[in-house]
Each structure stands twice: as structure tokens, then as C-alpha cells.
Design an enzyme around this catalytic site. Structure first.
Site, PDB file in Angstrom:
ATOM      1  N   GLU A 128      57.835  71.127   7.530  1.00 51.97           N
ATOM      2  CA  GLU A 128      58.161  69.752   7.161  1.00 51.97           C
ATOM      3  C   GLU A 128      59.072  69.115   8.214  1.00 51.97           C
ATOM      4  OE1 GLU A 128      58.232  69.183   2.889  1.00 51.97           O
ATOM      5  OE2 GLU A 128      60.061  68.018   3.117  1.00 51.97           O
TER       6      GLU A 128
ATOM      7  N   GLU B 220      56.932  68.112  10.966  1.00 51.32           N
ATOM      8  CA  GLU B 220      56.125  66.954  10.560  1.00 51.32           C
ATOM      9  C   GLU B 220      56.961  65.677  10.680  1.00 51.32           C
ATOM     10  OE1 GLU B 220      54.606  67.109   6.542  1.00 51.32           O
ATOM     11  OE2 GLU B 220      53.591  65.176   6.743  1.00 51.32           O
TER      12      GLU B 220
ATOM     13  N   CYS C 239      57.671  69.023  -2.572  1.00 59.27           N
ATOM     14  CA  CYS C 239      57.828  70.348  -3.187  1.00 59.27           C
ATOM     15  C   CYS C 239      57.653  70.330  -4.692  1.00 59.27           C
ATOM     16  CB  CYS C 239      59.217  70.906  -2.931  1.00 59.27           C
ATOM     17  SG  CYS C 239      59.746  70.745  -1.262  1.00 59.27           S
TER      18      CYS C 239
ATOM     19  N   SER D 192      54.872  64.058   2.566  1.00 63.34           N
ATOM     20  CA  SER D 192      54.661  65.142   3.507  1.00 63.34           C
ATOM     21  C   SER D 192      53.387  65.877   3.085  1.00 63.34           C
ATOM     22  CB  SER D 192      55.857  66.101   3.455  1.00 63.34           C
ATOM     23  OG  SER D 192      55.472  67.351   3.997  1.00 63.34           O
TER      24      SER D 192
ATOM     25  N   LYS E 201      54.661  73.488 -12.460  1.00 60.57           N
ATOM     26  CA  LYS E 201      54.092  74.468 -11.539  1.00 60.57           C
ATOM     27  C   LYS E 201      52.830  75.113 -12.127  1.00 60.57           C
ATOM     28  CE  LYS E 201      56.969  74.336  -8.024  1.00 60.57           C
ATOM     29  NZ  LYS E 201      56.490  73.951  -6.687  1.00 60.57           N
TER      30      LYS E 201
ATOM     31  N   GLU F 253      50.316  72.736 -11.124  1.00 61.40           N
ATOM     32  CA  GLU F 253      50.099  72.762  -9.675  1.00 61.40           C
ATOM     33  C   GLU F 253      49.209  73.929  -9.258  1.00 61.40           C
ATOM     34  OE1 GLU F 253      53.375  73.997  -7.119  1.00 61.40           O
ATOM     35  OE2 GLU F 253      52.999  72.300  -5.805  1.00 61.40           O
TER      36      GLU F 253
ATOM     37  N   GLU G  83      42.391  72.178  -5.305  1.00 60.58           N
ATOM     38  CA  GLU G  83      42.474  72.368  -3.851  1.00 60.58           C
ATOM     39  C   GLU G  83      43.360  73.557  -3.469  1.00 60.58           C
ATOM     40  OE1 GLU G  83      43.618  69.803  -5.551  1.00 60.58           O
ATOM     41  OE2 GLU G  83      45.577  69.127  -4.851  1.00 60.58           O
TER      42      GLU G  83
ATOM     43  N   CYS H  39      65.570  71.437  -9.279  1.00 61.09           N
ATOM     44  CA  CYS H  39      64.888  72.524  -9.990  1.00 61.09           C
ATOM     45  C   CYS H  39      65.804  73.275 -10.953  1.00 61.09           C
ATOM     46  CB  CYS H  39      64.293  73.503  -8.988  1.00 61.09           C
ATOM     47  SG  CYS H  39      63.169  72.664  -7.855  1.00 61.09           S
TER      48      CYS H  39
END
Lengths: 581, 545, 157
Positions: A280, A283, A300, A320, A359, A362, A367, A504
Site C-alpha cells: 500500500e 501504491e 483493510c 487502495s 470478515k 469478505e 474474487e 478493529c
């Protein structure tokens, strides 16, 4: 501060003028039972359990909402109070399934505790339980409206804190329920699966989808090589599940406990957090150099990703392209690690211990199969891990401290602080500064981006090049920043957004209760853990350096692109429409 | 304005319209034209004239003769005899008490109005509600002028305070006191809200005032605005009240045209205007904080108090909420003074009250009488007693949240304090008379069904309690109740009264509580499987044991 | 203003919302107007309102389901509202409801198969002087008996 004198159950106390009776009673050492009340949320005054007698008042008053006045005389345990309190709890129970033994909140339920505290042993009123079905439409959460006591805490966090608004009171009177619009399931509306509702639910009306059974099955399967990764926030919160006080750092015990559960390798998401910083960070530098879409926003937090996909799809280019540390870990576990360890990736089973319900969503995104397999197979929240440890009879506090396995368990303090709001930003700045300037940072602590304030800003001088950054947590706060970007008024280069308040450590899968005070204690623990690490900058992580040397080549290289980066999906704000078409 | 020698008022209240007042009016106009009297006689539609049970009703002025139970074909006789020849058509004249054959000739003289004293309904049925000129000709907007030009806001508040006027919406809170909380608060915006969300079963007084005399409410709101420093008024009106809404809109538009609403009223620099907002079907929105929530576009769920609306109401601004009937008292109080008002009614509760007489009573409809009149005077006097030769069982005063009073209370004066002492309430003025053919359990069950439907669902005692009470009374009615049913009902009612969030939940059990006091034996018999009145199914043999 | 004479041309939902300056405070008025335009509040209508007012659709739905005059499901051509308040109850509202259920073959809250009638219960209609009462559309009928109910229904056939 102006003080007033109040007499509660014969005890005189001096309290600040606008205190509630509840606060005054606590000051007098008297605990008034409450149910819908939650110290971090608006006063609701709906359950009517905290009623007390105020002399001179015709009706009883709710202690949570009623301000004291000078000379007020309060009785918290008169016969009228006791009857009203009991009858109100009995009424709630008359409309409750009462299947406590099979309930996920058994022995951790505020209603059950209250009924016990009030000594309710007999259910006298005719029963009428709503026959609503469980809603299992989302991968992360289960709604059980039959258990709902309509305290509306979930509504407040969903609307006011998160700005998502997936749940709201529907219908009127006895028919009132808390539900998504249109009588559809949660999976059919723009719910981001953050699970903040499950953190505040006093009963078992909304909770995480359970992955413990599939993990037990994998652990029992001799053909499976089961690896586990622990998110940064778990080391400062699992202790609470196991009876310790909030704010303890229990990294070593966590590792030991997981070994005792039978995981073949105990790895750390902090490793892939360090990796995320490298990818990141580069990036960001590339975007700065090439004049690409600015500001860049972190990616994230899966609840945050789902939020922007539903509500601000036009801003997706700001994200990102880095996968979250959980998914980077999964992709590498089934490629790099499989290769290194000589194990068929088909037999590797990746379990994540996450502070997060989203999560679970996710890891099921279509993908997320860049390794050729689902990158992550199961996600356990802190609460589910607690259940497994208790079932296994593990005495957590008595465990020795053990070390993570190499190589995917090696990390730095920069990875640890991912667990708190501002941590990704701070970790990124530690690395970007040194990469750009070639100099060593005089102090690693970017305190301006730490803490529970809603939106934090900082400016960093990268040797003449100024970078302005912002950090926010809680989607309600995020929305303010997004509206600025939309209006072209955001002059930041880099923004960290975490879905849950506090980051988190305050995730929807964390131990209950998760209060503001407890969030702060976990944050403090995170920074203590960081300070105690021998290495505190991601680019100094030797395992990450080896990973680039042996496998990835260079940051943002071809292999990184294939395994560690992703793209996003524009989602409907009203998803059920897509089904109609 | 052209001169008419006679006016015929045709009651256009809903009950009369249901009974064919429209056709009667059409026939009347046809007959007048046929007789060539259209230049001499004016036909006016008015709000309710009172004796709804005997509609359609018309009154011929200047004589003030009321005709009732009219059919279109009878119009020719009225025109031919009364309007042309000046002879009263005796057989069509309204008779208050059917047993007495004496025809009543004049509205003022007839028995129906014997004990009536009209303040609130002063113009209802007497003026054309669509004509601001008629309102003004009858002293309308004089009070506003007086307040604005000769009184300070403090004096207006003081006058209302001195008058002893108490809120007519139900709770009976002193109106002047309410105003005095809001008046001294410094705020960039304050609001006056007229609560016209009349939902109490059996109550339609506010509708009739709005239909019959909309300007009185507009004038009163402007006075209230002046008194407390508010320049915006909102009428929150029940969505079903189409005619009231239309008339109020027309009236406000006319008042605006004449400069009685808007900027610089009477050249005094005082600005006031109002908007009309409608409810969408929720009884609880009669509760003032629920009403405010509804006005803010939310579910009509009552707020926790404090803060009270007078301090932080609509959009957090100081807000005075007054009921329609309360407001209708304001202009006369300003014009005639507090002393005059105190001279009517009782010492603690001056003024009049509009009652709606309902249920098993001969004369159903609306009356306005001085506070302190007894139940007996209302039921057996103006009410004409109980029809079909049945006996009196109970009266519920104050609407569905009132208490059930047996015959021992017939001589109880009807005012806030006496009724509250008896466990009932003056409430909205609904007076439901129930004869001895009814079963108390069945009646209470219907009350609870109502509250279960209308509870907002926010707080535990009301949401769950109304449902449990309904179930307990259903069980009693079916002969399935447990031995502890009465004890449970008692505890539940106490808990609802003491711990509900708003007045709805607190007062919903009043009917049950009083019934347990005065009709416990009848209720207990249901536990044993017997319905003395023979209404509940158990007594017809479904309970075989 | 929610009440309009029938001669006024129907406005579009967008116009209605614009007249209220996209103010969430006017949600109730907008919902009533929207229902006037579309007959009931469909998911699409509520979503449009939510977007224009910039509030969650769950709040729009929560408000719509709170008020009995607002409908989130399609209704029959004629909505029959039977008053169930105590004054009507003691004058025999039960018989009226039973008659309607029998003749129409539906329970309260349901719509007849031919989509002609929706049967609903309502709180007081404020016409207690002529109890028991019901409303069909905007028309009030009082002093009902089972026989009269049957006759009235025939006029809608």
C-alpha cells in the site's frame, strides 16, 4: 460545577446538577437494575426496568433518564418499584422463547441476568411469542426477532454510529419488530455486516454466524493441514472472553491456546499487515508520482469496503487495490507457504481469528480465490474462539507464553497497531517516510492519528514534500469525509477508514461488552504491544523481506498484482431490486 | 351585502350528511326557487347542530325553529308553510324527549339546550363557517385586536392564567401556566401547535368546532402566539377529517387576505401565520410529544420528559401545544375577561365542557355545559335517558382511557378533580353510556383491543401490557382464565399506570381498574365460568364442565 | 397540503418532494401524497423518497408501517374500514365485521380476489353518533345493520 443534594434510600449524596437518578444512585453506591440502558448510547427509557420512586411524583420515574433536583428523595426498592420492575421483566419474558439453554447468549444475556437478579422464578402471564423465523440470509450475522426485546440499541448504532440504517422499528404496538425495510431479510438490504448491532444486543436476537463446527471438523480431519492466523486486535481482547480484565496483552497465551486446540501452524495476520504496508505504501507513492486518483483510501476493513460499494460506488477508484491482510495471508498460505512446506494447497485449511463479523462476508467474496482455492476457509470471531477454548477446557490465564510459527508468524509493531484506529496510517507513515527520505525516523509515534476522536488529521513532511492524511473510524464519521471528497473539498493524500468505532479492537466480533472505556483499554494495550516489539517498522520485517526475495519479486510486481491486489464491485443501494430485474 | 329576511341553517355535520342532509338541502333549495324566495331566504350549511341522532336537522331563523329527521319530500311543506306563511310545521319540529309530546319551538327554549351554555360552540351552527365576514360580524377577531393593541403579552398570559382555564384535551393542565413556561424563554423560534388529532373513541367535538367555527381557532392561535412570542402556528389535524381540513384551509386563506394572519397584524408589528399538517392514523399522536415527533416526519412515539415541549418541543424549540377546545375558549376570555370566565362552572374548573354523549343513550350527540354538571343531569336530562327500557349499568367518562362508573356515581359533578378522585377522568369529554344488557368483561375486552392496536410499541408496560390484558380478558370471556387472573390483572394495571412512558399507557388501564373496584363480582364469576349478562360465549354452554 | 380537490391534475412524486424542499421533516406529508399518487407505497416509491430526502429507506418504511392510513401493500379498489372502537363495539360492530367477512370472504387486512375490496379495521372514525360505522373510501356509512351492509356492498358491485 453546581452540586445538588439528593437522598437515595436514606443515603444523602452530592452530585452535579444535571446528573440522572441512575448516576446519583451509583454515586451513593446503589445499583439500580437497568436493561435498555447502555452507557455509550442515548438514553432510551423504553424497558421501564430502572423505575424508581421519587417522592412527590405520581408515577414512577426511570432512573436512566430523570435528572435529579436539589432535595429530591428517591426510593429504589419500595414495594411499588419492586412490583413494577418485576412485572415489566415478566412481560418481556411472556413474549420470549425462553430457550436459554440453546441460546448463544446463555449465561451472557442481560435479560437472563436481570430475571435472575430479580428472583423471577415463575412466569405468571399468558405467553404469546412472536413466531418470526430466524434470518440467516447473510454470511456474517443471524437475526432472531423472536428474542428481540425492542431496546433499539442496534437501531441506534446502525443509524447514528454507522450511518448504514439497515434496521429500524417496523409496525406498531405489540406487532413492533426491528427489521430491514420492506419485510425482506438482512441479506436483501445494504447491510455492511459490521456486527456492531451484535455487540450491543442485550440478548440473543442478533449474533454472528457460527463457524466453530466447520473448524472443529477441519481440526479433526487428518488430511487437512489446518493453519490459523490471528488478527492484530485478538491479542488484546481474547483475554476478556476468558475472564481476564480488559486491556491485557495475551499474545503468547493466544498462540499457546491455539496450539492446544490442534492447529498445525499458528501464524499471525500481523505478518500480512506488514506486507500490506509495503504494497500500500508503494501504491501511495506511485499514485503521488503519477497524479492518479487522490486521496487514496485504505481497504483493510471489509465492512467499510461493503459500505463504499453500496453507498459511494463513484468513489471506488479512491480505494487502495490492496487486499486486506486476512486475504493476503490466505492467498500466500495456499501458494508461497504451501510451496515452501511442500503441502498440496488443496489440503491446506485456513482459519482466521478475527475481531470482525464482516470478515466472514469478505472471505466468501467470489474474487477471493486467487490462490486457486478459497483464500480463507473459515473465520472465527473472538467470541467464537472463546467458545472453542472453553469447550476444550483450556485454562487460558495459566497457559505459558509461546511464539508464533515461522515464516507467516513473524511480524513487527507496525503490524500490531493495525488493530487500533490510526494504526494503518501510522504504520504506513513509518515506512513511507523512510522509503522516501532514506532517513531514520526520529520518533516512531505519530500520536496525532491515535485515539478515539472521530476524525483525526496530520501532516507529514517527507523532506519538502508535504503529505496530508486523515484517519476516521465508524462509518458515520467516514461518511463526513466521503462527502468532502465528493464535493472536491478533501485536500488529503491518504485516508485511513475503519468500519468500527475504535478500529478493529472495537469490531463487531469482539467480546461483549465492548464499551468506549473498554475500547480505550484495548487501544492502550495495542500500543503497549507495539512498543514491546523488537522491530516496529514493516519494511524491517525479515520474513517479508524474504518473501519478496523468494517469491514476490518486488512491491506492486506481477505476482503481487495477481495474489495481493483486488478490485471492487459496485453494489445497489437497494439490492433487492437487482433480484427483481 | 344583500338583506335576507330568513336564514335556513342546514346541518352539514357528518352524522346528518350520512342521513341524507345533502338531498334535503338540494330539495330545500329547489323548493325555495320554485316559490321564488331565493332573494329573500338564504340557505347556509353549518357545522353540527347537536342532536345527531335525529338528523338531518335544519334550523329556520330568525325564529330559531329546529326541524329534525327530515326527508327531501318534506321540504315543500316547510317552504310553503313556514317560509311563505310563517307557520311552524309542528309535526316536523324537533322534540328533545320523545316521551314528552310538547313541541319545542325555539332552539334556545327547547329542553335540549336547557343546561347548555355555549362558549366553545358559540358560533357553531349559527354562522357560515366559510364566511369570515359572519365571524367578524359576531365579534370575531375582536379579541385578537384587543390583545395586540391594548395588552402586553404578559397581560395576555396573566388573563388566561387568572381565568383558570385548563387544557380540554384530557390532562387538564392549566393553560395559562403552560403559556407562562414558554413565554419568558429567549429563542429564535417558538411554535404554537393546535392539537386537532382527535382520536379518542367517541369524541368528535374538535371536528365540529373546526367544521363549524374554524376562525375561532385561527384567532386563538394568533393570540397564543402573541402571548408566548411565537410567529408560527401549526394545526395538526386528523387525516380523516377532510371537511375540517378544507374549511380550515379556506379560513386561513381568507384571514391572510384580510391581514389577520401574516406580517404586521393590525399594524402592530406582530407576525403570525399557520400551516395545516395532517396525521396519518395513529391515536397516540394525540399525546403532545408523539404529535411533535410526527410533525418532524417520524414514527409517532412519545418522547421522554423532561425536557417538556414548552422548553424544547418541535425541532427542539419552545412549543406550546393546545387542544382545539382549549383554544376555542381563548377569544371569549380575552374579550370578556378572566372574572367572567371564572363565573361559569366550578371554582377549581371554571368554564364549560363539551361532552359527546354516546352509546346507550336516547339523545346522542354533542352538548356544551358548565363544568360541574352531574352525570345524572347529562344522562337523564339532556341525554333523554336510556332507550329500550334498559337500566343504567355504567358510564365511562373521558373516552376509552376513562374509568367505568356505576350508578352510585350518578350524582358526581363532572369536573377534573371529582372524576379523578373516582378513578376516572374528564378527558376529552366523551361520555359512553352502557346499559345493563352488556357484560363488563366484554366491554373491557373491547377497550383493551383498542389499546393493543394503538400502543406505539415503544415501552414494555404498554406494548406488552395492553396485549396481555387483552389476552387475559379474552380468556375470561372464553371461560379459560386461571384462578389468579384477577390478581394478575391488578398487578399489571398498577405497573402500567405507574411505569408507562406516556399518558397512553398510564391511563389505558383506568377502565379496568375502576371495573375491578365496582364490578369485581361480575369479573370473578367469569373465572368460575359464568357470564351473568349472558354476553360471553361461556354462558351459552361452550364450557361444558 | 395533503387534501386536494379532484379537479387538480395529479403531481408527480418528484414535484411533491420538491414542494417540500426535500425536507425529511415532511416525510409524513410526502408519504400521504405519494400514496395519493400511486395508490400505495411500493418499495420503489419508498426508495425514491429515501433517496430524495437522503434518509435510510428503513426509516421511511418504519414510518409508513406506523400509521394506519398508510399502505405498503397494494389495496383493493375500495378500502372498507370498520370502526372497532368501544362506542361502535357496544352498538354491535362485531356483527358488522362478521357480515363483511362473510360477504367478502376475507379477513381484516386482506383484499378480495377480484381486487375490489380491502377490509381493514380502524380506530374511531369520529361518527359515534351513528355507531356502528364504517368507511368505504372517503364515504362514511353509519347506523349499520348486517342487512344495510349487504345493501351498501351491492352499490359497489
Amino acid at each position: 460545577m453546581e452540586m445538588v443534594k439528593v437522598t437515595i434510600d436514606g443515603r444523602e449524596v452530592q452530585v452535579p446538577k444535571n446528573s440522572t437518578i441512575l448516576a446519583a444512585a451509583r454515586a451513593a453506591g446503589i445499583e439500580v437494575p437497568t436493561l435498555c440502558y447502555n452507557e455509550d448510547l442515548d438514553v432510551k427509557g423504553m424497558c421501564r426496568v430502572c423505575v424508581v420512586e421519587v417522592e412527590g411524583s405520581r408515577t414512577l420515574q426511570t432512573a436512566c433518564s430523570q435528572p435529579v433536583s436539589d432535595g429530591m428523595v428517591v426510593h429504589t426498592n419500595s414495594p411499588r418499584v419492586r412490583q413494577a420492575r418485576r412485572v415489566n421483566v415478566e412481560l418481556l419474558l411472556s413474549n420470549h422463547p425462553q430457550d436459554c439453554l440453546g441460546c448463544v447468549r446463555n449465561q451472557r444475556c442481560e435479560l437472563q441476568t436481570l430475571a435472575d437478579q430479580l428472583g423471577i422464578r415463575e412466569l405468571r402471564f399468558p405467553r404469546q411469542v412472536k413466531s418470526e423465523q430466524k434470518d440467516i440470509s447473510t454470511p456474517a450475522l443471524v437475526r432472531d426477532p423472536s428474542k428481540c426485546i425492542l431496546c433499539r440499541r442496534c437501531v441506534e448504532v446502525c443509524h447514528q454510529v454507522q450511518g448504514v440504517g439497515a434496521l429500524y422499528p417496523v409496525n406498531r404496538g405489540f406487532d413492533t419488530t426491528i427489521a430491514p425495510a420492506g419485510g425482506v431479510d438482512l441479506g436483501d438490504v445494504a447491510c455492511v455486516q459490521c456486527g456492531q448491532c451484535s455487540l450491543v444486543c442485550p440478548v440473543g436476537a442478533i449474533y454472528e454466524q457460527d463457524h466453530t463446527e466447520r473448524v472443529w471438523a477441519a481440526l479433526a480431519n487428518p488430511d487437512k493441514h489446518v493453519v490459523v492466523q490471528t488478527a492484530p486486535a485478538i491479542r488484546v481482547s481474547i483475554g476478556e472472553e476468558m475472564g481476564l480484565e480488559p486491556g491485557e496483552v495475551t499474545t503468547g497465551q493466544l498462540v499457546a491456546a491455539l496450539r492446544r486446540l490442534g492447529f498445525d501452524r499458528v501464524f499471525d495476520t500481523d505478518f500480512s499487515a506488514d506486507l500490506t504496508i509495503i504494497e500500500e505504501g508503494h501504491e501511495l507513492l506511485k499514485r503521488l508520482e503519477n497524479g492518479e486518483t487522490m486521496p487514496m483510501i485504505t481497504s483493510c476493513s471489509p465492512g467499510w469496503i461493503k459500505y463504499i460499494e453500496h453507498f459511494y460506488p463513484d468513489l471506488l477508484p479512491h480505494l487502495s487495490t490492496c487486499k486486506s491482510p486476512q486475504q493476503m495471508f490466505g492467498a500466500l498460505a495456499k501458494t508461497y507457504y504451501a510451496e515452501k512446506a511442500g503441502i498440496d494447497p488443496a489440503n491446506i485449511y485456513v482459519v482466521s481469528i478475527m475481531p470482525c463479523t464482516a470478515k466472514k462476508f469478505e472471505c466468501g467474496r467470489p474474487e477471493m480465490i486467487d490462490s486457486g482455492y478459497p483464500d480463507v476457509d473459515a473465520v472465527l470471531t473472538t467470541r467464537e474462539l472463546g467458545r472453542m477454548l472453553r469447550e476444550n477446557g483450556i485454562k487460558f490465564s495459566e497457559l505459558p507464553e509461546e511464539e508464533y510459527d515461522a515464516p507467516l508468524g513473524i511480524s513487527t509493531g507496525a503490524g500490531v497497531i493495525f488493530g487500533a484506529t490510526g494504526g494503518v496510517m501510522e504504520a504506513a507513515l513509518r515506512t513511507v517516510y523512510e522509503v522516501v527520505t532514506g532517513e531514520t525516523l526520529p520518533s516512531l509515534d505519530f500520536t496525532a492519528v491515535r485515539g478515539l476522536e472521530g476524525i483525526k488529521e496530520a501532516e507529514v513532511d517527507l523532506k519538502g514534500k508535504k503529505v496530508k492524511v486523515a484517519v476516521t473510524h465508524g462509518l458515520g464519521n467516514a461518511r463526513k469525509l466521503l462527502d468532502l471528497i465528493k464535493a472536491g473539498k478533501a485536500d488529503y493524500q491518504f485516508i485511513e477508514i475503519m468500519c468500527c468505532p475504535g478500529g478493529c479492537i472495537g469490531g463487531g466480533g469482539q467480546p461483549i461488552p465492548t464499551t468506549k472505556e473498554i475500547r480505550q483499554k484495548r487501544i492502550d494495550a495495542i500500543y503497549r504491544a507495539d512498543a514491546g516489539m523488537p522491530l516496529r517498522k514493516s519494511h524491517e520485517n525479515p520474513a517479508v523481506q524474504t518473501l519478496y526475495k523468494e517469491f514476490l519479486g518486488e512491491p506492486l510486481g506481477e505476482k503481487s498484482h495477481e495474489l495481493l491486489h483486488t478490485q471492487y464491485t459496485k453494489r445497489e443501494k437497494y439490492p433487492e431490486k437487482a433480484a427483481d430485474m | 351585502m344583500s338583506y335576507f329576511r330568513a336564514h335556513v341553517l342546514v346541518c352539514a355535520g357528518t352524522p346528518c350528511m350520512l342521513k341524507g342532509a345533502g338531498a334535503v338541502k338540494d330539495a330545500l333549495c329547489r323548493e325555495i326557487e320554485r316559490a321564488g324566495l331565493q332573494e329573500e331566504v338564504r340557505v347556509v350549511e353549518t357545522g353540527c347542530l347537536g342532536p345527531c341522532d335525529d338528523g338531518p336537522v335544519i334550523v329556520v331563523y330568525p325564529e330559531g325553529v329546529m326541524y329534525s329527521k327530515l326527508k327531501p319530500e318534506e321540504m315543500s311543506r316547510i317552504v310553503q308553510q313556514h317560509l311563505l306563511k310563517g307557520r311552524v310545521v309542528e309535526d316536523l319540529v324537533y322534540r328533545a324527549e320523545k316521551e314528552k309530546a310538547k313541541p319545542v319551538v325555539s332552539l334556545e327554549e327547547q329542553g335540549y339546550l336547557d343546561r347548555q351554555y355555549r362558549i366553545v360552540l358559540r358560533n357553531c351552527g349559527r354562522i357560515d363557517p366559510d364566511s369570515i365576514e359572519e365571524y367578524i360580524a359576531n365579534g370575531g377577531y375582536e379579541a385578537l385586536g384587543k390583545a395586540l393593541t391594548t395588552m402586553t403579552p404578559e397581560q395576555v398570559v396573566a388573563t388566561v392564567k387568572d381565568s383558570g382555564l385548563r387544557g380540554r384535551g384530557g390532562a387538564g393542565f392549566p393553560t395559562g401556566l403552560k403559556w407562562s413556561f414558554t413565554a419568558p424563554i429567549a429563542a429564535d423560534q417558538k411554535y404554537i401547535i393546535c392539537n386537532a388529532d382527535e382520536g379518542e373513541p367517541g369524541t368528535f367535538k374538535d371536528r365540529l368546532i373546526l367544521e363549524g367555527d374554524p376562525h375561532s381557532i385561527i384567532e386563538a392561535m394568533a393570540i397564543a402566539g402573541y402571548a408566548v412570542g411565537a410567529d408560527q402556528g401549526i394545526v395538526y389535524i386528523r387525516g380523516e377529517y377532510h371537511l375540517s381540513i378544507e374549511r380550515l384551509q379556506r379560513a386561513a386563506a381568507r384571514a391572510r387576505e384580510l391581514g389577520l394572519l401574516g406580517k404586521d397584524i393590525f399594524g402592530t408589528g406582530f407576525n403570525f401565520d399557520l400551516q395545516i399538517r395532517t396525521g396519518a392514523g395513529a391515536y397516540v399522536c394525540g399525546e403532545e410529544t408523539a404529535l411533535i415527533e410526527s410533525l418532524e416526519g417520524k414514527r409517532g412515539e412519545p418522547r421522554l420528559k423532561p425536557p417538556y415541549p414548552g422548553v424544547a418541543g418541535l425541532w427542539g424549540k419552545p412549543t406550546v401545544v393546545n387542544n382545539v377546545e382549549t383554544l376555542a375558549n381563548i377569544p371569549p376570555i380575552i374579550l370578556k375577561g378572566a372574572e367572567w370566565f371564572r363565573g361559569i362552572g366550578t371554582e377549581k374548573t371554571p368554564g364549560t365542557k363539551v361532552f359527546t354523549m354516546l352509546g346507550d343513550i336516547t339523545n346522542q350527540g354533542l352538548i356544551e355545559v358548565p363544568m360541574g354538571i352531574t352525570l345524572r343531569e347529562v344522562i337523564y336530562g339532556v341525554g333523554g335517558g336510556i332507550p329500550n327500557g334498559r337500566g343504567f349499568k355504567l358510564a365511562q367518562t373521558g373516552g376509552t382511557s376513562g374509568g367505568c362508573l356505576p350508578k352510585e356515581f350518578l350524582d358526581l359533578p363532572m369536573d377534573y378533580d371529582s372524576l379523578a378522585e373516582a378513578g376516572s377522568a374528564l378527558g376529552s369529554g366523551a361520555l359512553l353510556v352502557i346499559d345493563d344488557s352488556h357484560c363488563i368483561v366484554d366491554v373491557l375486552r373491547s377497550f383493551m383491543k383498542f389499546f393493543q392496536h394503538e400502543s406505539c410499541g415503544q415501552c414494555t408496560p404498554c406494548r406488552e401490557g395492553t396485549a396481555r390484558l387483552y389476552q387475559l380478558f379474552s380468556d375470561l370471556a372464553a371461560g379459560k382464565a386461571g384462578q389468579d387472573a384477577v390478581q394478575l390483572i391488578k398487578e399489571l394495571c398498577q405497573t402500567m399506570q405507574l411505569s408507562s412512558l406516556c399518558g397512553l399507557g398510564q391511563s389505558a388501564p383506568n377502565g379496568v381498574v375502576t371495573a375491578l373496584q365496582y364490578f369485581e363480582e361480575e369479573i370473578q364469576k367469569h373465572v368460575a365460568g359464568e357470564c351473568p349478562a349472558g354476553v360471553c360465549r361461556i354462558s351459552m354452554g361452550s364450557r361444558a364442565v | 397540503m395533503p387534501v386536494k380537490s379532484s379537479t387538480e391534475p395529479k403531481k408527480s412524486l418528484r414535484q411533491v418532494i420538491a414542494e417540500h424542499n426535500s425536507d425529511p421533516g415532511a416525510l409524513l406529508d410526502i408519504l400521504r401524497d405519494a400514496q395519493e399518487i400511486h395508490g400505495y407505497l411500493s418499495a420503489a416509491v419508498m426508495e425514491e423518497i429515501a433517496d430524495e430526502l437522503d434518509i435510510p429507506v428503513s426509516r421511511v418504511y418504519g414510518v409508513a408501517t406506523f400509521y394506519t392510513l398508510l399502505a405498503t401493500k397494494p389495496k383493493g379498489e375500495h378500502i372498507i374500514r370498520v370502526c372497532e372502537s368501544p362506542p361502535c363495539h357496544i352498538r354491535g360492530a362485531v356483527n358488522i365485521l362478521e357480515t363483511l367477512k362473510e360477504v367478502l370472504g376475507v379477513n381484516p387486512g386482506e383484499t378480495t380476489e377480484d381486487k375490489k375490496f380491502t377490509l381493514e379495521l380502524t380506530s374511531c372514525l369520529g361518527v359515534c353518533g351513528v355507531a356502528p360505522a364504517m368507511m368505504i373510501g372517503d364515504q362514511v356509512y353509519g347506523n349499520l345493520t348486517p342487512e344495510r351492509v349487504k345493501e351498501i356492498l351491492k352499490t359497489y358491485a
